[in-house]
Design a protein around this motif. Structure first.
Motif, PDB file in Angstrom:
ATOM      1  N   ALA A  79      31.979  53.966  74.565  1.00  0.00           N
ATOM      2  CA  ALA A  79      32.482  54.320  75.901  1.00  0.00           C
ATOM      3  C   ALA A  79      33.852  53.723  76.190  1.00  0.00           C
ATOM      4  N   ASP A  80      34.700  53.645  75.148  1.00  0.00           N
ATOM      5  CA  ASP A  80      36.070  53.147  75.323  1.00  0.00           C
ATOM      6  C   ASP A  80      36.132  51.808  76.036  1.00  0.00           C
ATOM      7  N   GLY A  81      35.134  50.958  75.826  1.00  0.00           N
ATOM      8  CA  GLY A  81      35.122  49.623  76.406  1.00  0.00           C
ATOM      9  C   GLY A  81      34.498  49.517  77.777  1.00  0.00           C
ATOM     10  N   THR A  82      34.073  50.643  78.359  1.00  0.00           N
ATOM     11  CA  THR A  82      33.396  50.587  79.649  1.00  0.00           C
ATOM     12  C   THR A  82      32.118  49.776  79.482  1.00  0.00           C
ATOM     13  N   PRO A  83      31.988  48.665  80.229  1.00  0.00           N
ATOM     14  CA  PRO A  83      30.797  47.827  80.044  1.00  0.00           C
ATOM     15  C   PRO A  83      29.511  48.569  80.412  1.00  0.00           C
ATOM     16  N   SER A  84      28.519  48.388  79.576  1.00  0.00           N
ATOM     17  CA  SER A  84      27.217  48.997  79.859  1.00  0.00           C
ATOM     18  C   SER A  84      26.377  48.034  80.678  1.00  0.00           C
ATOM     19  N   ALA A  85      25.320  48.586  81.249  1.00  0.00           N
ATOM     20  CA  ALA A  85      24.367  47.771  81.993  1.00  0.00           C
ATOM     21  C   ALA A  85      23.657  46.821  81.025  1.00  0.00           C
ATOM     22  N   ARG A  86      23.066  45.785  81.568  1.00  0.00           N
ATOM     23  CA  ARG A  86      22.327  44.825  80.732  1.00  0.00           C
ATOM     24  C   ARG A  86      21.185  45.520  80.001  1.00  0.00           C
ATOM     25  N   ILE A  87      20.568  46.492  80.659  1.00  0.00           N
ATOM     26  CA  ILE A  87      19.517  47.301  80.047  1.00  0.00           C
ATOM     27  C   ILE A  87      19.969  48.751  80.088  1.00  0.00           C
ATOM     28  N   ARG A  88      19.929  49.382  78.918  1.00  0.00           N
ATOM     29  CA  ARG A  88      20.347  50.769  78.781  1.00  0.00           C
ATOM     30  C   ARG A  88      19.248  51.493  78.024  1.00  0.00           C
ATOM     31  N   VAL A  89      18.961  52.717  78.401  1.00  0.00           N
ATOM     32  CA  VAL A  89      17.934  53.514  77.732  1.00  0.00           C
ATOM     33  C   VAL A  89      18.635  54.444  76.750  1.00  0.00           C
ATOM     34  N   ALA A  90      18.143  54.490  75.517  1.00  0.00           N
ATOM     35  CA  ALA A  90      18.733  55.364  74.501  1.00  0.00           C
ATOM     36  C   ALA A  90      17.683  56.364  74.029  1.00  0.00           C
ATOM     37  N   PHE A  91      18.067  57.630  74.022  1.00  0.00           N
ATOM     38  CA  PHE A  91      17.188  58.706  73.557  1.00  0.00           C
ATOM     39  C   PHE A  91      17.795  59.330  72.308  1.00  0.00           C
ATOM     40  N   GLU A 109      25.784  61.801  85.433  1.00  0.00           N
ATOM     41  CA  GLU A 109      27.235  61.630  85.472  1.00  0.00           C
ATOM     42  C   GLU A 109      27.707  61.206  84.088  1.00  0.00           C
ATOM     43  N   LEU A 110      28.667  61.926  83.534  1.00  0.00           N
ATOM     44  CA  LEU A 110      29.187  61.623  82.213  1.00  0.00           C
ATOM     45  C   LEU A 110      30.031  60.352  82.257  1.00  0.00           C
ATOM     46  N   HIS A 127      25.330  58.156  83.325  1.00  0.00           N
ATOM     47  CA  HIS A 127      24.623  57.531  84.437  1.00  0.00           C
ATOM     48  C   HIS A 127      23.619  58.586  84.890  1.00  0.00           C
ATOM     49  N   ALA A 128      22.346  58.229  84.932  1.00  0.00           N
ATOM     50  CA  ALA A 128      21.287  59.195  85.195  1.00  0.00           C
ATOM     51  C   ALA A 128      20.487  58.790  86.438  1.00  0.00           C
ATOM     52  N   PRO A 129      19.642  59.695  86.935  1.00  0.00           N
ATOM     53  CA  PRO A 129      18.814  59.378  88.097  1.00  0.00           C
ATOM     54  C   PRO A 129      17.983  58.110  87.904  1.00  0.00           C
ATOM     55  N   VAL A 134      22.093  55.792  80.357  1.00  0.00           N
ATOM     56  CA  VAL A 134      21.436  56.443  79.230  1.00  0.00           C
ATOM     57  C   VAL A 134      22.450  56.707  78.118  1.00  0.00           C
ATOM     58  N   THR A 135      22.057  56.372  76.900  1.00  0.00           N
ATOM     59  CA  THR A 135      22.793  56.775  75.712  1.00  0.00           C
ATOM     60  C   THR A 135      21.984  57.867  75.034  1.00  0.00           C
ATOM     61  N   LEU A 136      22.645  58.945  74.679  1.00  0.00           N
ATOM     62  CA  LEU A 136      22.042  59.978  73.838  1.00  0.00           C
ATOM     63  C   LEU A 136      22.629  59.774  72.451  1.00  0.00           C
ATOM     64  N   PHE A 137      21.778  59.768  71.434  1.00  0.00           N
ATOM     65  CA  PHE A 137      22.308  59.621  70.080  1.00  0.00           C
ATOM     66  C   PHE A 137      21.649  60.606  69.139  1.00  0.00           C
TER      67      PHE A 137
END
Length: 155
Positions: A79-91, A109-110, A127-129, A134-137
């Motif tokens: 994400a070009d250095g945009t800090p992520s949340a402490r907890i992130r969900v990856a699908f 939101e992208l 950013h999701a509801p 959320v990370t999609l991989f």
């Protein structure tokens, strides 16, 4: 029959990981994760005072532990250095670009469009509801091929 012997249940001390998320707009979150993301509803319960919960099946669950340096590296790559949340969900998905577009259409939101990572996956961040990041991989190589490259190990 004991819980330990139920057919189809993994053995070991932990049999399931559940991420419990409070959603102010329960209906929006359910529509997004069940209908747009496509997580099948395993069970749902209602109680007094409009208490509601849905348990959605997300396939295989893992707990990814990363140190701060790894988190910063992932943020830089994903994400070009945009800090992520402490907890992130990856699908893990089959089509990162298509799923990203569909979830943005469904209300996410992208944060970062799909991009190839050094570990050979195609990752996007949203950013999701329910306040989830959320990370999609989409995996672009097999675990066996990845294991042959420097820096990757598996037990």
């Amino acid at each position: 029959m004991t819980h330990d012997n139920l057919p189809g249940r993994p053995s070991g001390p932990v049999r399931q990981l559940r991420l419990v998320v409070e959603a102010e707009d329960y209906d929006e979150a359910l529509r997004f994760y069940r209908d747009a993301v496509g997580l099948p509803e395993r069970a749902a319960f209602e109680g007094d005072g409009d208490a509601r919960v849905a348990i959605l099946d997300a396939g295989v669950a893992t707990l990814e532990i990363a140190n701060p340096a790894q988190k910063r590296m992932i943020d830089r790559v994903e994400a070009d250095g945009t800090p992520s949340a402490r907890i992130r969900v990856a699908f893990e998905v089959d089509d990162s670009a298509g799923t990203t577009a569909a979830l943005v259409e469904a209300g996410a939101e992208l944060v970062a469009a799909p991009r190839e990572t050094p570990w050979r996956s195609l990752n996007a961040r949203l950013h999701a509801p329910a306040g989830l990041e959320v990370t999609l991989f989409q995996e672009l190589e097999t675990p066996e091929a990845r294991q042959e490259r420097p820096g990757f190990t598996a037990p």
